[in-house]
Design a protein around this motif. Structure first.
Motif, PDB file in Angstrom:
ATOM      1  N   PRO A 319     -14.463 -10.879   0.857  1.00  0.00           N
ATOM      2  CA  PRO A 319     -13.291 -11.159   0.028  1.00  0.00           C
ATOM      3  C   PRO A 319     -12.008 -10.833   0.771  1.00  0.00           C
ATOM      4  CG  PRO A 319     -14.184  -9.032  -0.557  1.00  0.00           C
ATOM      5  CD  PRO A 319     -15.119  -9.621   0.486  1.00  0.00           C
ATOM      6  N   LEU A 320     -10.893 -11.077   0.116  1.00  0.00           N
ATOM      7  CA  LEU A 320      -9.605 -10.684   0.689  1.00  0.00           C
ATOM      8  C   LEU A 320      -9.572  -9.177   0.918  1.00  0.00           C
ATOM      9  CD1 LEU A 320      -7.066 -12.740  -1.481  1.00  0.00           C
ATOM     10  CD2 LEU A 320      -7.487 -13.029   0.964  1.00  0.00           C
ATOM     11  N   SER A 321      -8.762  -8.768   1.876  1.00  0.00           N
ATOM     12  CA  SER A 321      -8.602  -7.351   2.170  1.00  0.00           C
ATOM     13  C   SER A 321      -7.900  -6.644   1.025  1.00  0.00           C
ATOM     14  CB  SER A 321      -7.789  -7.170   3.458  1.00  0.00           C
ATOM     15  OG  SER A 321      -7.295  -5.852   3.573  1.00  0.00           O
ATOM     16  N   ASN A 322      -8.191  -5.348   0.878  1.00  0.00           N
ATOM     17  CA  ASN A 322      -7.504  -4.541  -0.134  1.00  0.00           C
ATOM     18  C   ASN A 322      -6.003  -4.451   0.124  1.00  0.00           C
ATOM     19  OD1 ASN A 322      -9.769  -3.726  -1.738  1.00  0.00           O
ATOM     20  ND2 ASN A 322     -10.402  -2.416  -0.061  1.00  0.00           N
ATOM     21  N   MET A 323      -5.596  -4.754   1.360  1.00  0.00           N
ATOM     22  CA  MET A 323      -4.178  -4.698   1.717  1.00  0.00           C
ATOM     23  C   MET A 323      -3.474  -6.040   1.500  1.00  0.00           C
ATOM     24  SD  MET A 323      -3.544  -1.633   2.767  1.00  0.00           S
ATOM     25  CE  MET A 323      -2.073  -1.785   3.793  1.00  0.00           C
ATOM     26  N   ALA A 324      -4.211  -7.056   1.042  1.00  0.00           N
ATOM     27  CA  ALA A 324      -3.651  -8.409   0.959  1.00  0.00           C
ATOM     28  C   ALA A 324      -2.408  -8.466   0.075  1.00  0.00           C
ATOM     29  CB  ALA A 324      -4.718  -9.375   0.444  1.00  0.00           C
ATOM     30  N   PHE A 325      -2.461  -7.865  -1.098  1.00  0.00           N
ATOM     31  CA  PHE A 325      -1.327  -7.935  -2.027  1.00  0.00           C
ATOM     32  C   PHE A 325      -0.132  -7.149  -1.492  1.00  0.00           C
ATOM     33  CE2 PHE A 325      -4.287  -8.635  -5.917  1.00  0.00           C
ATOM     34  CZ  PHE A 325      -4.511  -9.941  -5.484  1.00  0.00           C
ATOM     35  N   LEU A 326      -0.404  -5.995  -0.912  1.00  0.00           N
ATOM     36  CA  LEU A 326       0.684  -5.181  -0.361  1.00  0.00           C
ATOM     37  C   LEU A 326       1.421  -5.943   0.731  1.00  0.00           C
ATOM     38  CD1 LEU A 326       2.191  -2.495  -0.066  1.00  0.00           C
ATOM     39  CD2 LEU A 326       0.390  -1.746   1.507  1.00  0.00           C
ATOM     40  N   MET A 327       0.680  -6.570   1.639  1.00  0.00           N
ATOM     41  CA  MET A 327       1.303  -7.311   2.725  1.00  0.00           C
ATOM     42  C   MET A 327       2.056  -8.536   2.203  1.00  0.00           C
ATOM     43  SD  MET A 327       0.541  -5.298   5.072  1.00  0.00           S
ATOM     44  CE  MET A 327       1.324  -6.231   6.397  1.00  0.00           C
ATOM     45  N   LEU A 328       1.506  -9.181   1.175  1.00  0.00           N
ATOM     46  CA  LEU A 328       2.175 -10.334   0.579  1.00  0.00           C
ATOM     47  C   LEU A 328       3.510  -9.923  -0.031  1.00  0.00           C
ATOM     48  CD1 LEU A 328       2.325 -13.254  -0.517  1.00  0.00           C
ATOM     49  CD2 LEU A 328       0.953 -12.468  -2.478  1.00  0.00           C
ATOM     50  N   LEU A 329       3.519  -8.845  -0.777  1.00  0.00           N
ATOM     51  CA  LEU A 329       4.763  -8.379  -1.408  1.00  0.00           C
ATOM     52  C   LEU A 329       5.801  -8.000  -0.352  1.00  0.00           C
ATOM     53  CD1 LEU A 329       3.202  -6.278  -4.306  1.00  0.00           C
ATOM     54  CD2 LEU A 329       4.599  -8.337  -4.565  1.00  0.00           C
ATOM     55  N   ARG A 330       5.337  -7.445   0.748  1.00  0.00           N
ATOM     56  CA  ARG A 330       6.278  -7.107   1.822  1.00  0.00           C
ATOM     57  C   ARG A 330       6.864  -8.372   2.445  1.00  0.00           C
ATOM     58  NH1 ARG A 330       3.137  -2.154   5.024  1.00  0.00           N
ATOM     59  NH2 ARG A 330       3.409  -0.577   3.377  1.00  0.00           N
ATOM     60  N   ARG A 331       6.021  -9.399   2.619  1.00  0.00           N
ATOM     61  CA  ARG A 331       6.531 -10.660   3.181  1.00  0.00           C
ATOM     62  C   ARG A 331       7.542 -11.314   2.248  1.00  0.00           C
ATOM     63  NH1 ARG A 331       1.027 -11.434   4.408  1.00  0.00           N
ATOM     64  NH2 ARG A 331       0.803 -12.985   2.716  1.00  0.00           N
ATOM     65  N   MET A 332       7.391 -11.085   0.974  1.00  0.00           N
ATOM     66  CA  MET A 332       8.320 -11.639  -0.015  1.00  0.00           C
ATOM     67  C   MET A 332       9.583 -10.789  -0.153  1.00  0.00           C
ATOM     68  SD  MET A 332       5.654 -12.746  -3.061  1.00  0.00           S
ATOM     69  CE  MET A 332       6.993 -13.383  -4.115  1.00  0.00           C
ATOM     70  N   GLY A 333       9.639  -9.701   0.615  1.00  0.00           N
ATOM     71  CA  GLY A 333      10.798  -8.816   0.505  1.00  0.00           C
ATOM     72  C   GLY A 333      10.761  -7.955  -0.732  1.00  0.00           C
ATOM     73  N   ARG A 334       9.544  -7.774  -1.313  1.00  0.00           N
ATOM     74  CA  ARG A 334       9.410  -6.967  -2.521  1.00  0.00           C
ATOM     75  C   ARG A 334       8.456  -5.798  -2.267  1.00  0.00           C
ATOM     76  NH1 ARG A 334      11.978  -8.668  -7.051  1.00  0.00           N
ATOM     77  NH2 ARG A 334      11.829  -6.403  -7.328  1.00  0.00           N
ATOM     78  N   GLY A 335       8.711  -5.105  -1.178  1.00  0.00           N
ATOM     79  CA  GLY A 335       7.916  -3.924  -0.876  1.00  0.00           C
ATOM     80  C   GLY A 335       8.116  -2.811  -1.872  1.00  0.00           C
ATOM     81  N   ASP A 336       9.104  -2.984  -2.782  1.00  0.00           N
ATOM     82  CA  ASP A 336       9.348  -1.995  -3.823  1.00  0.00           C
ATOM     83  C   ASP A 336       8.345  -2.107  -4.971  1.00  0.00           C
ATOM     84  OD1 ASP A 336      10.602  -4.537  -4.264  1.00  0.00           O
ATOM     85  OD2 ASP A 336      11.616  -3.685  -6.013  1.00  0.00           O
ATOM     86  N   LEU A 337       7.515  -3.155  -4.961  1.00  0.00           N
ATOM     87  CA  LEU A 337       6.574  -3.393  -6.047  1.00  0.00           C
ATOM     88  C   LEU A 337       5.136  -3.116  -5.602  1.00  0.00           C
ATOM     89  CD1 LEU A 337       7.966  -6.801  -7.382  1.00  0.00           C
ATOM     90  CD2 LEU A 337       8.478  -4.488  -8.234  1.00  0.00           C
ATOM     91  N   THR A 338       4.262  -2.926  -6.571  1.00  0.00           N
ATOM     92  CA  THR A 338       2.826  -2.828  -6.311  1.00  0.00           C
ATOM     93  C   THR A 338       2.119  -3.804  -7.240  1.00  0.00           C
ATOM     94  OG1 THR A 338       2.369  -1.124  -7.992  1.00  0.00           O
ATOM     95  CG2 THR A 338       3.022  -0.367  -5.788  1.00  0.00           C
ATOM     96  N   ALA A 339       0.966  -4.270  -6.820  1.00  0.00           N
ATOM     97  CA  ALA A 339       0.204  -5.198  -7.664  1.00  0.00           C
ATOM     98  C   ALA A 339      -0.171  -4.532  -8.986  1.00  0.00           C
ATOM     99  CB  ALA A 339      -1.048  -5.653  -6.918  1.00  0.00           C
ATOM    100  N   HIS A 340      -0.528  -3.261  -8.925  1.00  0.00           N
ATOM    101  CA  HIS A 340      -0.926  -2.545 -10.135  1.00  0.00           C
ATOM    102  C   HIS A 340       0.245  -2.447 -11.112  1.00  0.00           C
ATOM    103  CE1 HIS A 340      -3.917   0.077 -12.139  1.00  0.00           C
ATOM    104  NE2 HIS A 340      -2.846   0.651 -12.660  1.00  0.00           N
ATOM    105  N   GLY A 341       1.449  -2.437 -10.576  1.00  0.00           N
ATOM    106  CA  GLY A 341       2.619  -2.295 -11.431  1.00  0.00           C
ATOM    107  C   GLY A 341       2.791  -3.433 -12.418  1.00  0.00           C
ATOM    108  N   PHE A 342       2.253  -4.609 -12.132  1.00  0.00           N
ATOM    109  CA  PHE A 342       2.384  -5.733 -13.057  1.00  0.00           C
ATOM    110  C   PHE A 342       1.610  -5.484 -14.344  1.00  0.00           C
ATOM    111  CE2 PHE A 342       3.366  -7.749  -8.961  1.00  0.00           C
ATOM    112  CZ  PHE A 342       4.595  -8.312  -9.279  1.00  0.00           C
ATOM    113  N   ARG A 343       0.620  -4.611 -14.305  1.00  0.00           N
ATOM    114  CA  ARG A 343      -0.067  -4.219 -15.540  1.00  0.00           C
ATOM    115  C   ARG A 343       0.879  -3.438 -16.446  1.00  0.00           C
ATOM    116  NH1 ARG A 343      -5.674  -3.789 -15.734  1.00  0.00           N
ATOM    117  NH2 ARG A 343      -5.650  -1.569 -16.305  1.00  0.00           N
TER     118      ARG A 343
END
Length: 399
Positions: A319-343
């Motif tokens: 599957p995708l790496s556990n770091m996939a969402f973190l790296m994606l958010l950083r590429r979007m310039g939203r390193g201030d967010l976490t995937a879990h935070g959307f919950r």
């Protein structure tokens, strides 16, 4: 007592006829059918005849055999069975050897014994990393039987206030290893890493020193704009994060999703059924997929086929790496967010903009709701109500 010294070294060396030759004093030379020779001590204890081997002639001389026979007679005179005494000595020696096992060896054995039961593949690595960083340098090479309260405190006190969550997990893991070692006979006594009734009297409660850290969450009013930017991103990671937001599922649940969990043709709408062994609460969780989430899954099937992982990684069969969402958010310039935070964003949206009951939102998040008694009587998962909630959520985020 019969006279001793009937045998000579020459006799022992030259005799070949099979049989038993007495030396006196309970000692016998046994010559087997093949010519092999060994020493026996024959005696009676509490009316019962017993025969104890004391070694091969090749390893034990006549003089040494007589010493062993003498030692056996002394034990008998003291009311002690020589064979039982020797057994106890062997057991004590084995116990001493077992107790020499180091804490690190015990910990690694514990991890190997339990890793099959750990649902999260990262758990083994986290266990080993925590112990390797904080416990092994302090007492990893010490016998596990020697680990005491002072050593445990030496490992956890330096980080108890600065890294309270890590320290708490470290303490719990040390406690588990020591409990395992006690059960296996490698140590005795109370567990020096036990919290209740022990370390709680020495260390401040975690709640007193812990800095509360929340997962960075996006205000729900800003979510539609974020989703628009997310949809412009290409790649599996972007689609998986979009799916995670629409389903308010945990990262591990999304990344581990497989096609046999997905039913796109169910009457009333698509359903994702996550098995109990992949859920934090250890209970199967059904997720009603709103149309937007179902389309993402369909697109993944078109791209990669409907086998294996829904969101496959670059490595085949993984599957995708556990770091996939973190790296994606950083590429979007939203390193201030976490995937879990959307919950958390979802929970705020439900509370502040809808009339859905709190327990419906908690069920959608796969949280444990109510007491054990309440859960026993409420066996349903309010699925249809959750389907309506998730449909409203999808419309809200996709404005």
């Amino acid at each position: 007592m019969a006279a001793t010294g009937k045998l000579s070294a020459r006799k022992v060396a030259t005799v070949k006829e099979p049989g038993r030759y007495g030396d006196g004093g309970n000692l016998w030379l046994n010559v087997g059918p093949t010519g092999a020779k060994s020493w026996l001590v024959r005696y009676r204890f509490q009316g019962r005849a017993r025969v104890m081997g004391v070694g091969s002639v090749d390893l034990v001389s006549l003089a040494e055999a007589r010493e062993k026979a003498l030692a056996a007679r002394k034990l008998l005179a003291g009311g002690i069975d020589p064979m039982d005494h020797r057994k106890r000595q062997f057991e004590a020696s084995a116990m001493d050897a077992a107790r020499a096992i180091t804490f690190e060896t015990a910990a690694e054995s514990y991890i190997e014994a339990h890793e099959a039961a750990w649902r999260n593949g990262k758990h083994k690595g986290q266990w080993r990393s925590t112990l390797k960083t904080y416990a092994y340098p302090v007492f990893g090479d010490r016998p596990v039987a020697d680990v005491d309260t002072d050593l445990v405190l030496k490992a956890i006190e330096p980080i108890w206030s600065s890294k309270s969550e890590t320290a708490s997990r470290l303490r719990g893991r040390i406690e588990s290893v020591l409990d395992w070692a006690t059960a296996r006979g490698y140590r005795e006594g109370e567990n020096p890493a036990r919290w209740r009734g022990h370390l709680q009297n020495i260390l401040p409660a975690k709640s007193k020193v812990q800095k509360v850290e929340h997962h960075a969450a996006l205000p729900y009013a800003e979510l539609p704009a974020f989703m628009e930017a997310l949809r412009e991103q290409v790649g599996t990671s972007a689609r998986a994060l979009e799916f995670a937001i629409l389903t308010v599922a945990r990262t591990s649940e999304v990344l581990g999703a497989t096609w046999d969990e997905i039913d796109l043709d169910r009457d009333g709408g698509a359903v994702w059924t996550i098995p109990a062994d992949r859920m934090k609460a250890g209970k199967e969780h059904r997720v009603p997929l709103p149309p937007a989430a179902a389309r993402i899954v369909q697109d993944m099937g078109t791209m990669f086929g409907r086998t294996g992982y829904v969101f496959p990684g670059q490595r085949k069969g993984k599957p995708l790496s556990n770091m996939a969402f973190l790296m994606l958010l950083r590429r979007m310039g939203r390193g201030d967010l976490t995937a879990h935070g959307f919950r958390s964003t979802f929970r705020d949206w439900v509370a502040e903009t809808t009339s859905y009951p709190s327990e419906i939102a908690e069920q959608a998040l796969a949280h444990i709701v109510g007491s054990a008694v309440e859960r026993a009587y409420r066996r349903g998962d309010v699925f249809e109500k959750r389907r309506a909630l998730m449909a409203d959520w999808a419309r809200s985020v996709n404005q």
